[in-house]
Design a protein around this motif. Structure first.
Motif, short mmCIF file in Angstrom:
data_model
loop_
_atom_site.label_atom_id
_atom_site.label_comp_id
_atom_site.label_asym_id
_atom_site.label_seq_id
_atom_site.Cartn_x
_atom_site.Cartn_y
_atom_site.Cartn_z
N TYR A 234 0.83 -1.20 0.00
CA TYR A 234 0.00 0.00 0.00
C TYR A 234 0.87 1.26 0.00
O TYR A 234 0.58 2.24 -0.68
N GLY A 235 1.96 1.22 0.77
CA GLY A 235 2.84 2.38 0.84
C GLY A 235 3.51 2.68 -0.49
O GLY A 235 3.64 3.84 -0.88
N GLU A 236 3.94 1.62 -1.18
CA GLU A 236 4.59 1.80 -2.49
C GLU A 236 3.60 2.34 -3.52
O GLU A 236 3.95 3.22 -4.32
N ILE A 237 2.36 1.84 -3.47
CA ILE A 237 1.34 2.33 -4.39
C ILE A 237 1.02 3.79 -4.09
O ILE A 237 0.87 4.61 -5.01
N ALA A 238 0.95 4.13 -2.82
CA ALA A 238 0.67 5.51 -2.43
C ALA A 238 1.77 6.45 -2.96
O ALA A 238 1.48 7.56 -3.42
N GLY A 239 3.01 6.00 -2.90
CA GLY A 239 4.10 6.81 -3.41
C GLY A 239 4.04 6.99 -4.91
O GLY A 239 4.24 8.09 -5.42
N LEU A 240 3.73 5.90 -5.62
CA LEU A 240 3.65 5.96 -7.08
C LEU A 240 2.46 6.80 -7.55
O LEU A 240 2.56 7.55 -8.52
N ALA A 241 1.32 6.66 -6.86
CA ALA A 241 0.09 7.35 -7.27
C ALA A 241 -0.04 8.73 -6.63
O ALA A 241 -1.02 9.45 -6.91
N GLU A 242 0.90 9.08 -5.75
CA GLU A 242 0.88 10.37 -5.06
C GLU A 242 -0.46 10.56 -4.32
O GLU A 242 -1.18 11.54 -4.52
N CYS A 243 -0.76 9.56 -3.48
CA CYS A 243 -1.95 9.62 -2.64
C CYS A 243 -1.59 9.02 -1.28
O CYS A 243 -0.43 8.70 -1.03
#
Length: 260
Positions: A234-243
């Motif tokens: 979830y943290g990696e996705i948040a970083g990639l999606a800027e959310c």
């Protein structure tokens, strides 16, 4: 913890990876690579294993081998043992040279077999050592294109010859993108995941005709694409999606509820 027994491959094909202890560059120099090459060649004459692909990198070795499980284990034991003796002697050291046992994965279908061959040959390209796999000296790509003797089994040469009728075909084949997860070392897997994540984001931006994610209010489609890869936290996705991670968690939860 007891070691887990390896599961025998129905096809007889195995993708092998062995690496230096503590990520050490035990094959760093040209003389190191050359020594390993000749050790593999020597031990292969003693044990009934057919090599279909190989690549010697600075701190690890990849092999695609067709063999009986017992022969494969003996083959790798002989390679690692001989190279460890050479490495310790030339570097005036003692102790283990390799990181645990060799790693292996079964190759059970033809599509995955081709993918493993491409992955192994592209290791030096992904590591930014060369631009094209055929330019790397210590892999089987050059053997296949030149026809020169080396480590590749005759059966493997015939297999590749019938698969690719011209030299341009194997070269084009190796240029194809492949997001399948093969036997990786941790740092390579992290790098590959970053590249795949960035590629997904770039494609999403192009489709929405914007240059920055900050220009978009709805990023649910991007989050879904990243979740579907199964590669990211979830943290990696948040970083990639800027959310926020909370947004990713809630979106994933809603997807799971919809699927019930």
């Amino acid at each position: 913890m007891p070691r887990l027994s390896r599961i025998e491959s129905y096809s007889g094909f195995y993708h092998i990876m062995t690496r230096g202890i503590n990520k050490k560059n035990i094959f760093e120099t040209e003389s190191n690579k050359e020594k390993l090459f000749y050790i593999i060649k020597e031990k292969n004459s003693d044990v009934d294993c057919q090599i279909y692909s190989y690549c010697i990198m600075g701190n690890h070795l990849h092999l695609l081998v067709k063999a009986e499980m017992e022969d494969l284990s003996l083959f790798m034991k002989k390679i690692n043992g001989s190279y460890a003796m050479y490495y310790n002697y030339t570097n005036e050291r003692v102790g283990p040279v390799f990181q645990d046992r060799f790693k292996s994965e079964n190759v059970e279908d033809e599509k995955y077999l081709y993918g493993v061959i491409r992955y192994i040959h592209n290791n030096p390209v992904e590591a930014k050592i060369v631009n094209m796999p055929e330019n790397y000296k210590w892999s089987s790509m050059g053997e296949y294109l030149s026809g020169k003797d080396g480590l590749i089994a005759q059966e493997a040469r015939e297999f590749m010859y019938h698969s690719f009728k011209t030299k341009s075909n194997p070269i084009d084949f190796h240029l194809k993108q492949d997001e399948t997860i093969y036997l990786e070392i941790e740092e390579d897997l992290n790098r590959i995941n970053r590249e795949i994540g960035n590629r997904i984001v770039r494609k999403f931006l192009e489709e929405n005709e914007v240059e920055e994610l900050s220009e978009l209010n709805d990023k649910s489609e991007l989050i879904m694409r990243l979740l579907q890869t199964g590669r990211f936290s979830y943290g990696e996705i948040a970083g990639l999606a800027e959310c926020s991670k909370y947004q990713v968690f809630n979106y994933n939860k809603s997807l799971n509820l919809e699927g019930e």
